[in-house]
Design a protein around this motif. Sequence first.
Motif, PDB file in Angstrom:
ATOM      1  N   PRO A 231       0.795  -1.228   0.000  1.00  0.00           N
ATOM      2  CA  PRO A 231       0.000   0.000   0.000  1.00  0.00           C
ATOM      3  C   PRO A 231       0.828   1.279   0.000  1.00  0.00           C
ATOM      4  O   PRO A 231       0.369   2.300  -0.518  1.00  0.00           O
ATOM      5  N   ARG A 234       1.780   2.005  -3.540  1.00  0.00           N
ATOM      6  CA  ARG A 234       0.561   2.270  -4.319  1.00  0.00           C
ATOM      7  C   ARG A 234      -0.101   3.572  -3.904  1.00  0.00           C
ATOM      8  O   ARG A 234      -1.035   4.038  -4.566  1.00  0.00           O
ATOM      9  N   ASP A 236      -1.969   3.887  -1.244  1.00  0.00           N
ATOM     10  CA  ASP A 236      -3.306   3.472  -0.826  1.00  0.00           C
ATOM     11  C   ASP A 236      -3.569   3.946   0.608  1.00  0.00           C
ATOM     12  O   ASP A 236      -3.399   3.213   1.585  1.00  0.00           O
ATOM     13  N   GLY A 238      -6.301   4.700   2.210  1.00  0.00           N
ATOM     14  CA  GLY A 238      -7.385   4.029   2.936  1.00  0.00           C
ATOM     15  C   GLY A 238      -6.902   2.750   3.601  1.00  0.00           C
ATOM     16  O   GLY A 238      -7.262   2.460   4.754  1.00  0.00           O
ATOM     17  N   THR A 239      -6.095   1.970   2.897  1.00  0.00           N
ATOM     18  CA  THR A 239      -5.585   0.713   3.459  1.00  0.00           C
ATOM     19  C   THR A 239      -4.647   0.982   4.623  1.00  0.00           C
ATOM     20  O   THR A 239      -4.723   0.337   5.675  1.00  0.00           O
ATOM     21  N   ILE A 240      -3.733   1.946   4.453  1.00  0.00           N
ATOM     22  CA  ILE A 240      -2.794   2.275   5.529  1.00  0.00           C
ATOM     23  C   ILE A 240      -3.549   2.753   6.762  1.00  0.00           C
ATOM     24  O   ILE A 240      -3.231   2.373   7.890  1.00  0.00           O
ATOM     25  N   SER A 241      -4.567   3.588   6.537  1.00  0.00           N
ATOM     26  CA  SER A 241      -5.371   4.092   7.653  1.00  0.00           C
ATOM     27  C   SER A 241      -6.075   2.951   8.377  1.00  0.00           C
ATOM     28  O   SER A 241      -6.124   2.918   9.614  1.00  0.00           O
ATOM     29  N   ALA A 242      -6.601   1.993   7.618  1.00  0.00           N
ATOM     30  CA  ALA A 242      -7.266   0.842   8.230  1.00  0.00           C
ATOM     31  C   ALA A 242      -6.275  -0.003   9.030  1.00  0.00           C
ATOM     32  O   ALA A 242      -6.599  -0.500  10.123  1.00  0.00           O
ATOM     33  N   HIS A 243      -5.070  -0.188   8.490  1.00  0.00           N
ATOM     34  CA  HIS A 243      -4.030  -0.932   9.216  1.00  0.00           C
ATOM     35  C   HIS A 243      -3.750  -0.275  10.570  1.00  0.00           C
ATOM     36  O   HIS A 243      -3.701  -0.944  11.607  1.00  0.00           O
TER      37      HIS A 243
END
Length: 283
Positions: A231, A234, A236, A238-243
């Motif tokens: 991520p 990329r 990304d 949103g993905t990093i924030s979710a992690h």
Amino acid sequence: MTPDQPSLSVIGLGKVGETLARLYHQQGYRIAAVSSRTTERAAAVAVLVGADVRDPVGAVTAADITLLTVPDDAIASVANTITDDIEGRYIVHTSGALDAGVLDVLRQRGAHVGSFHPAYPFADVESALKGLPGSAFAVEAEDERLRGWLIGMAAALNGVVMLIPPGGKALYHAALVIASNYTVTLYAVARDLLTGIGADSAAAEQALNALVGGTVANLRSVGIPAALTGPLVRGDIGTISAHLAALDAANPAAAALYRQLARATLPLVKARGKSVQEIERLL
């Protein structure tokens, strides 16, 4: 044994010492002597490599180069026991962290000293016999003849040589620890996160083994920074924030580690031509 191959003695027959003795015996080097605190151990390895069993002083005087393959904390004490005439002898240790200065007592007695570190994780002798050839070897030696011999010994095992400058050994070894030892740590953290959400341990390890193996393969084939996936590269967000949200809730220590690793990865992201401003704000 060819004319440019020095004879070798090995003092210390743990995993490193036995592996090197057996590999260099296979490559045609004459193993003149082996020495160990355990007589039975020395006798067993001596049979495998056609060597005599000697005390440390006898081992040094029997060969062109003596490899001191004892644990780091024992190098200085073993060196202090080698008190006979060693003028002109060549003695090197195989520690990754210590530089040649730990053998200064032998230098003062007239020996030429250095270090020769195989950059390989010695889990056991049999796997090291197969895996060590082709590895990198750190060479530290002021004496030109000794340096040439050590470079030749690395080449005999199809190894790549890294010449270590004075004072550079600690940083060299820290780099290896980060790449090798802490990979195991990161693997353990990842496995615990997976099993923490109910994943079967075997399934978790199979997934991680494939990922780590694929990453190493990518590093070999395309190098840095092209091997970086995921991520960050990329962008990304949103993905990093979710992690981060999931890790903050489940394992704050792992969340802090994730943030540190992400920050350390940003230069690689930049090298791929990507913007990191949003990621920096998020972190």
